[in-house]
Design a protein around this motif. Structure first.
Motif, PDB file in Angstrom:
ATOM      1  N   TRP A   1       0.857  -1.200   0.000  1.00 22.49           N
ATOM      2  CA  TRP A   1       0.000   0.000   0.000  1.00 22.49           C
ATOM      3  C   TRP A   1       0.887   1.241   0.000  1.00 22.49           C
ATOM      4  N   THR A   2       0.625   2.141  -0.986  1.00 24.69           N
ATOM      5  CA  THR A   2       1.474   3.319  -1.101  1.00 24.69           C
ATOM      6  C   THR A   2       0.626   4.568  -1.340  1.00 24.69           C
ATOM      7  N   ASP A   3       1.252   5.639  -1.856  1.00 25.52           N
ATOM      8  CA  ASP A   3       0.506   6.897  -1.999  1.00 25.52           C
ATOM      9  C   ASP A   3       0.067   7.181  -3.429  1.00 25.52           C
ATOM     10  N   VAL A   4       0.219   6.197  -4.324  1.00 25.22           N
ATOM     11  CA  VAL A   4      -0.320   6.319  -5.684  1.00 25.22           C
ATOM     12  C   VAL A   4      -1.076   5.029  -6.000  1.00 25.22           C
TER      13      VAL A   4
ATOM     14  N   SER B   1      12.643  -0.004 -11.940  1.00 25.72           N
ATOM     15  CA  SER B   1      13.177   0.544 -10.686  1.00 25.72           C
ATOM     16  C   SER B   1      14.701   0.672 -10.754  1.00 25.72           C
ATOM     17  N   PHE B   2      15.357  -0.201 -11.524  1.00 21.42           N
ATOM     18  CA  PHE B   2      16.814  -0.057 -11.704  1.00 21.42           C
ATOM     19  C   PHE B   2      17.129   1.282 -12.369  1.00 21.42           C
ATOM     20  N   TYR B   3      16.251   1.686 -13.305  1.00 21.03           N
ATOM     21  CA  TYR B   3      16.482   2.945 -14.016  1.00 21.03           C
ATOM     22  C   TYR B   3      15.639   4.081 -13.433  1.00 21.03           C
ATOM     23  N   GLY B   4      15.502   4.109 -12.127  1.00 24.90           N
ATOM     24  CA  GLY B   4      15.026   5.343 -11.492  1.00 24.90           C
ATOM     25  C   GLY B   4      13.633   5.370 -10.910  1.00 24.90           C
ATOM     26  N   ALA B   5      12.741   4.441 -11.259  1.00 29.99           N
ATOM     27  CA  ALA B   5      11.380   4.518 -10.706  1.00 29.99           C
ATOM     28  C   ALA B   5      11.346   3.789  -9.370  1.00 29.99           C
ATOM     29  N   LYS B   6      11.510   4.550  -8.310  1.00 29.39           N
ATOM     30  CA  LYS B   6      11.665   3.913  -7.004  1.00 29.39           C
ATOM     31  C   LYS B   6      10.303   3.627  -6.363  1.00 29.39           C
ATOM     32  N   VAL B   7       9.399   3.069  -7.142  1.00 30.41           N
ATOM     33  CA  VAL B   7       8.085   2.800  -6.558  1.00 30.41           C
ATOM     34  C   VAL B   7       8.091   1.505  -5.749  1.00 30.41           C
TER      35      VAL B   7
ATOM     36  N   ASN C   1      -3.410   1.785  -3.391  1.00 33.87           N
ATOM     37  CA  ASN C   1      -3.343   3.163  -2.894  1.00 33.87           C
ATOM     38  C   ASN C   1      -4.063   3.309  -1.548  1.00 33.87           C
ATOM     39  N   THR C   2      -3.301   3.632  -0.511  1.00 36.39           N
ATOM     40  CA  THR C   2      -3.879   3.810   0.827  1.00 36.39           C
ATOM     41  C   THR C   2      -4.951   4.902   0.829  1.00 36.39           C
ATOM     42  N   PHE C   3      -4.785   5.888  -0.050  1.00 36.32           N
ATOM     43  CA  PHE C   3      -5.696   7.023  -0.016  1.00 36.32           C
ATOM     44  C   PHE C   3      -6.849   6.879  -1.009  1.00 36.32           C
ATOM     45  N   SER C   4      -6.897   5.740  -1.681  1.00 36.43           N
ATOM     46  CA  SER C   4      -8.006   5.448  -2.587  1.00 36.43           C
ATOM     47  C   SER C   4      -8.141   3.923  -2.646  1.00 36.43           C
TER      48      SER C   4
END
Ligand code: ADP
Ligand code: ASP
Ligand code: MG
Length: 442
Positions: A222-225, A254-260, A280-283
């Protein structure tokens, strides 16, 4: 169920998490990150302890106030005092440790791991009392007792057999008496009981390790997006949520920058057949992204873009009189000895090109070392396109080329593997990304 820093940032976010947890009527292990920003503050406080104890205590006080504020806002019964007491104890331990760092004038990676572990210890303690306040039959455990790792402080690796045995013997039985067990993400301990951490963003990894050891039905991140998106929404406003994504696509992204998602998260759990969802925690009613295994049939498509900034492209013009393979091996050995991670590379009869994150001094050293042949170094952004077999869709490729034709691109490599292509640009990266992104979903 793992909830990241923004999901437990403050009282209202934590109450949101409580609602999500209580709406799922199964036994669950809940892994929490530190409250948003707290790990960064702890790293700052630890470093400041070397110079000024007073400045470090100032930061510890901010952390203390933040957690006390959550307790005040979310806990109204006498449990408030128990929670305050527990937070007070943890804060005292951080202060004492700061004094230790100051006196010793030393901050080793081992000491830093112990220091930053308090972020997760604080957030889980506060959240535990919020659950008790709401009559949830919860237990709080210490991940240092279960997530056993090697002693690579700052980036420790799990010892799966020991974790498996501890979780099965000592953790699983606790579900007989409790519906919900709360555990700290990010932290563990080595075989000598010294605190370790799994690397920044490591709570995702913790969730996956626990999920695997418990043989969970599902792992929920669970994250913010609203899941994995077609680009970082902070970069591309129109980014859309992807219903599904393969493991290798996410690893490349994620190796190339998307730290999701912490990249080590996915593999062990997926290999064990445990589905992973990003939500998404907020949705919470949105369906999020489900991570699927590689090699499942699907049409050629571009799915997502990420970018790694401040990358150096090194172009070695190889010496025609010497064996190319030996020259390349020599360059690789040089980089390995200095712990320089290669992000991508390619070669031809006359050139060896590689991408890496390098300080100016490192670039100068490389140029000074390889005087036999010319070395060019340019800084720019490495843009990563992930998708499924885009080489098979000639129309898509033509569209992509059309989108970037008016920009100066310094390097393109389509189809590095089934899911990855890379571009390198010195300028206008944001515009280039937006233009490439407009191809997704069309
Ligand atoms: P958490 O604290 O929940 O672990 P992170 O900050 O680690 O959350 O990861 C979520 C963030 O990752 C999002 O807020 C988003 O800005 C960023 N991000 C980068 N690339 C992507 C992507 N392709 N899809 C979704 N989010 C992304
Ligand atoms: N709190 C840790 C960090 O900020 C771990 C995590 O959030 O996943 O890196
Ligand atoms: Mg994260």
């Amino acid at each position: 169920m793992k909830f990241g820093g923004s999901s437990v940032a403050n009282a209202s976010a934590m109450l949101n998490v409580y609602q999500i947890i209580s709406s799922q009527k199964c036994k669950k292990l809940v892994v929490l990150s530190a409250c948003k920003g707290v790990t960064d503050l702890l790293i700052e406080a630890a470093n400041l302890s070397l110079q000024s104890l007073a400045k470090s205590i100032e930061i510890i006080n901010i952390i203390s106030e933040h957690h006390k504020q959550i307790i005040e806002n979310a806990i109204k019964t006498e449990l408030r005092w128990n929670a305050m007491d527990e937070i007070g104890k943890l804060i005292r331990q951080i202060r004492e440790y700061s004094e230790g760092i100051f006196l010793l004038q030393e901050l080793t990676p081992k000491m830093l791991d112990y220091y930053v572990s308090f972020g997760e210890k604080l957030s889980t303690t506060v959240f535990y009392y919020i659950l008790l306040e709401n009559k949830i039959n919860a237990a709080l455990i210490n991940s240092e007792n279960y997530i056993i790792t090697n002693s690579k402080f700052g980036e420790a690796e799990p010892n799966y057999p020991i974790i498996q045995s501890k979780v099965q013997k000592e953790l699983k039985p606790q579900f007989d008496a409790h519906d919900t067990i709360i555990a700290q993400g990010f932290i563990g301990s080595d075989l000598e009981c010294r605190t370790t951490t799994l690397g920044r963003g490591g709570s995702d990894f913790s969730a996956s390790i626990y999920g695997l050891a418990l043989d969970a039905k599902e792992i929920q991140i669970w994250t913010d997006v609203s899941g994995i998106k077609s680009a970082d929404p902070r970069l591309v406003e129109q980014a859309i949520t992807l219903d599904e994504m393969t493991i290798d696509e996410i690893r490349e992204l994620s190796f190339y920058g998307a730290k999701v998602l912490h990249p080590d998260t996915i593999k062990p759990a997926i290999e064990a057949g445990i589905p992973i969802k990003v939500l998404n925690t907020f949705s919470p009613l949105e369906q999020g992204t489900i991570i699927k295994e590689n090699n499942q049939a699907s049409e050629p498509k571009l799915h997502s873009i990420s970018v790694l900034s401040e990358v150096t492209k090194l172009h070695f013009h190889l010496d025609a009189k010497r064996n190319n393979n030996l020259q390349i091996v020599d360059i690789l050995n040089y980089l390995i000895r200095r712990n320089i991670k290669i992000l991508s590379s390619s070669q031809s009869e006359t050139s060896f090109v590689l991408f890496a994150k390098l300080e100016n001094q490192q670039i100068n050293n490389i140029i000074a070392t390889y005087t036999d042949f010319q070395v060019e170094a340019i800084k720019g952004d490495l843009i990563c396109l992930v998708g499924n077999n885009i080489l098979l869709d000639k129309e898509l490729l033509a569209k992509l080329i059309k989108k970037i034709e008016s920009y100066q691109i310094d390097y393109i490599q389509f189809g590095i593997n089934k899911q990855l292509s890379l571009l390198f640009s010195k300028e206008n990266t944001r515009e280039i990304i937006e233009r490439i992104h407009s191809v997704i979903g069309n």
